[in-house]
Design a protein around this motif. Structure first.
Motif, mmCIF file in Angstrom:
data_model
loop_
_atom_site.group_PDB
_atom_site.id
_atom_site.type_symbol
_atom_site.label_atom_id
_atom_site.label_comp_id
_atom_site.label_asym_id
_atom_site.label_seq_id
_atom_site.Cartn_x
_atom_site.Cartn_y
_atom_site.Cartn_z
ATOM 1 N N ARG A 460 0.888 -1.112 -0.204
ATOM 2 C CA ARG A 460 -0.035 0.038 -0.044
ATOM 3 C C ARG A 460 0.819 1.677 0.097
ATOM 4 O O ARG A 460 0.849 2.165 -0.359
ATOM 5 N N SER A 463 2.397 1.762 -3.525
ATOM 6 C CA SER A 463 1.309 2.669 -4.366
ATOM 7 C C SER A 463 0.768 4.057 -3.732
ATOM 8 O O SER A 463 1.332 4.330 -5.085
ATOM 9 N N ALA A 464 0.749 4.044 -2.738
ATOM 10 C CA ALA A 464 0.411 5.478 -2.274
ATOM 11 C C ALA A 464 0.801 5.312 -1.648
ATOM 12 O O ALA A 464 0.736 4.987 0.232
ATOM 13 N N PRO A 465 1.735 6.371 -1.267
ATOM 14 C CA PRO A 465 3.274 6.923 -0.208
ATOM 15 C C PRO A 465 2.751 7.282 1.033
ATOM 16 O O PRO A 465 2.973 7.524 1.723
ATOM 17 N N HIS A 466 1.720 8.501 0.395
ATOM 18 C CA HIS A 466 0.724 9.453 1.683
ATOM 19 C C HIS A 466 -1.090 9.427 1.345
ATOM 20 O O HIS A 466 -1.360 8.425 -0.070
ATOM 21 N N ASP A 468 -3.407 10.881 0.489
ATOM 22 C CA ASP A 468 -3.891 11.908 -0.681
ATOM 23 C C ASP A 468 -3.403 11.082 -2.091
ATOM 24 O O ASP A 468 -3.777 11.834 -3.281
ATOM 25 N N ALA A 469 -2.164 10.646 -1.753
ATOM 26 C CA ALA A 469 -1.665 9.765 -3.254
ATOM 27 C C ALA A 469 -2.259 8.827 -4.240
ATOM 28 O O ALA A 469 -3.528 8.222 -3.603
ATOM 29 N N ALA A 470 -2.298 9.236 -5.626
ATOM 30 C CA ALA A 470 -3.464 8.166 -6.166
ATOM 31 C C ALA A 470 -2.527 6.577 -5.952
ATOM 32 O O ALA A 470 -1.454 6.632 -6.170
ATOM 33 N N GLU A 471 -3.105 6.063 -6.117
ATOM 34 C CA GLU A 471 -2.842 5.010 -6.208
ATOM 35 C C GLU A 471 -1.670 4.179 -7.648
ATOM 36 O O GLU A 471 -2.756 4.232 -8.145
ATOM 37 N N ALA A 472 -0.554 3.920 -7.439
ATOM 38 C CA ALA A 472 0.284 3.840 -8.750
ATOM 39 C C ALA A 472 0.133 1.991 -8.857
ATOM 40 O O ALA A 472 0.439 1.312 -8.246
ATOM 41 N N ASP A 478 9.748 -2.717 -5.820
ATOM 42 C CA ASP A 478 9.135 -1.667 -4.676
ATOM 43 C C ASP A 478 8.703 -2.114 -3.339
ATOM 44 O O ASP A 478 8.530 -1.541 -2.729
#
Ligand SMILES: NC(=O)C1=CN([C@@H]2O[C@H](COP(=O)(O)OP(=O)(O)OC[C@H]3O[C@@H](n4cnc5c(N)ncnc54)[C@H](O)[C@@H]3O)[C@@H](O)[C@H]2O)[C@@H](O)CC1
Ligand SMILES: [K+]
Length: 491
Positions: A460, A463-466, A468-472, A478
């Motif tokens: 998680r 994919s989304a480091p904070h 509010d970040a969108a998932e990548a 990674d």
């Protein structure tokens, strides 16, 4: 921990408690809890348009009494009755408070509601929802209003999380007394939204749980003490990779390196050893000569406190004799991937006194216990339990909800993870990570559960480091890189 109990045990506890309480008191507790969650999430109760979907059982009764409480506070409450039966006392209470049956097509009432309370079926629901329940469930799931499921989203099997047909997709599930396994296990879990537990006083009447899910504070990786040296912190040995598959070796070793082992030893044929040395210079490596796969090889690798065997190892004779050697030790051993394929034909190797952790996905488990893959996917709880008993091992079944079973212990449900984890190589990372936790001294069930938790969390965070970040999209590498952050984020 979040505790879940099977339906039969919930009913027995309710019966025991009801015998000591005035008639109807338990349902009032449930309805009060449900109504207070409804009131909390509505911008205002007064004037809110509330639709109750009501089946013929006590689940409908809960919804009706909760609706009566909201109606007394000024909500405009309408009932859509599914089927001919209804909880008469609950319905009378609702009418007395000003609630009414919905007029016209229920689709219009549902589409126009601010809040929909799903009281179609609870723990008494069995099999696929029948009509008109199924249509109402579909309408609720599509409606713009908030959906609050009473006890269990209707259409979800409370005991197992199976969904045989249509089922309500709730924003919130308000469950009573204890969690039900189906609220923690997919596909049921993904129908629940946020789960809120209302205490109705079952406490002392409940036996040990059948299924548990960790909260962050329950995950306790081994802590290095001031006097820890690398040997006391645990040395993990990784037997992975071959001439054909080298990535698995690098990834599994990476999981072990970042899993908190004091030292990682790696052994394989020359090519993967070379790659592991390049990626992880801190790892102590041993080259195994082709054909020299016996107990002597393990002696050359050196002392370890736990072994990881299998990722990319191949499935031929060489892999088999290496697996035989490692499973003849009296150390904890995790077997994954190719190692599991070998074990499917050598289940005798599992007869050992030391702990064994197996980490199959449904396809690998299918080969191990001879059950069709589709059956395993559909009834994951049943099969992971059966596998743990038949194979005398701690079994971690990967999937949209990872389950971990050990005989006579509650099944652990992993609450972390993301669909983005379904990518090549992430399983290799998990094997090394759990191996490191085993070497650090955690018992097999705790090591497997903590490993799954941290692995899902790392995915998680990758994919989304904070928040509010969108998932990548993420790669297995990674996940390895995000492991330190996952450890740091534990309370
Ligand atoms: N027993 C108690 O004291 C308490 C029970 N409570 C509530 O009672 C619920 C259990 O009530 P019940 O045992 O009456 O069972 P439910 O209300 O969960 O379900 C039974 C009803 O659903 C129908 N049904 C079952 N499967 C169906 C399907 N596939 N399609 C359509 N209809 C179906 C049955 O014909 C029956 O009318 C709990 O989930 C909880 O909400 C709470 O009030 C807490 C206290
Ligand atoms: K329900």
């Amino acid at each position: 921990m979040r505790y879940a109990h099977e339906v039969g045990k919930v009913r027995a506890a309710e019966r025991a408690l009801m015998a000591r309480l005035p008639e109807g008191a338990l349902m009032q507790r449930a309805a009060a809890g449900l109504a207070s969650v409804c009131a909390r999430v509505l911008p205002a109760v007064y004037g809110a348009r509330v639709v109750l979907l009501v089946g013929g059982g006590d689940n409908g009764g809960d919804a009706l009494y909760a609706g009566a409480r909201l109606a007394r506070r000024g909500a405009r409450v309408h009932v859509v009755q599914a089927g001919s039966k209804i909880h008469e006392a609950g319905f009378a209470a609702l009418r007395a408070a000003g609630g009414r049956p919905a007029a016209g097509d229920p689709a219009d009432a549902i589409a126009g509601a601010d809040l929909i309370v799903d009281g179609l079926t609870g723990i008494g629901g069995t099999g696929a929802l029948r009509e008109p329940h199924a249509r109402l469930a579909a309408l609720a799931s599509e409606a713009p209003g908030l959906v609050i499921a009473c006890d269990v989203p209707s259409g979800v099997d409370a005991g197992t999380g199976e969904v045989a047909g249509e089922a309500v997709h709730a924003d919130i599930t308000v469950t009573f007394g204890t969690h039900k396994p189906g609220l923690l296990i997919d596909p049921g879990a993904s129908h629940c939204g946020v789960v809120e537990l209302v205490d109705i006083g079952l406490g002392d009447d409940l036996p040990d749980p059948d299924v548990v899910a960790a909260r962050p504070a329950d995950v306790r990786p081994p802590e290095p003490g001031p006097e820890s040296d690398k040997y006391r912190r645990g040395v993990v040995g990784v037997l992975a990779g071959g001439d054909a598959y080298t990535g698995a070796a690098v990834l599994s070793t990476g999981g072990a390196v970042h899993g908190g082992a004091g030292m990682v030893r790696f052994a394989s044929v020359a090519h993967p050893v070379e790659l592991v040395r390049q990626h992880w210079p801190e790892v102590v490596t041993t080259v195994i000569e082709p054909g020299a796969h016996d107990a002597k090889v393990l002696e050359r690798v050196g002392r370890v406190q736990a072994w990881v065997a299998g990722p990319g190892l191949g499935t031929g004779d060489a892999a088999e004799s290496l697996l035989e050697a490692v499973l003849s030790t009296d150390l904890p051993v995790l077997v994954d991937a190719d190692g599991l394929t070998v074990l499917a034909r050598r289940r005798d190797l599992l007869l050992r006194p030391a702990p064994t952790v197996l980490t199959p996905h449904a396809g690998e488990l299918s080969r191990l216990i001879g059950a069709p893959r589709e059956d395993i996917e559909a009834r994951r709880l049943e099969h992971v339990r059966r596998a743990a008993a038949e194979l005398s091992a701690t079994v971690l079944l990967k999937g949209s909800t990872t389950l971990i079973a050990e005989q006579d212990r509650p099944v652990r449900v992993n609450p972390t993870g993301t669909p983005r984890l379904a990518t090549a190589g992430t399983g290799d990372v998990l094997s090394g990570l759990i191996g490191a936790l085993l070497a650090g001294g955690l018992p097999a069930l705790d090591a497997a559960a903590a490993g799954a938790y941290l692995h899902g969390l790392a995915a998680r965070l990758a994919s989304a480091p904070h928040p509010d970040a969108a998932e990548a999209p993420i790669s297995a590498q990674d996940v390895v890189t995000a492991l330190p952050e996952a450890f740091r984020s534990l309370p």
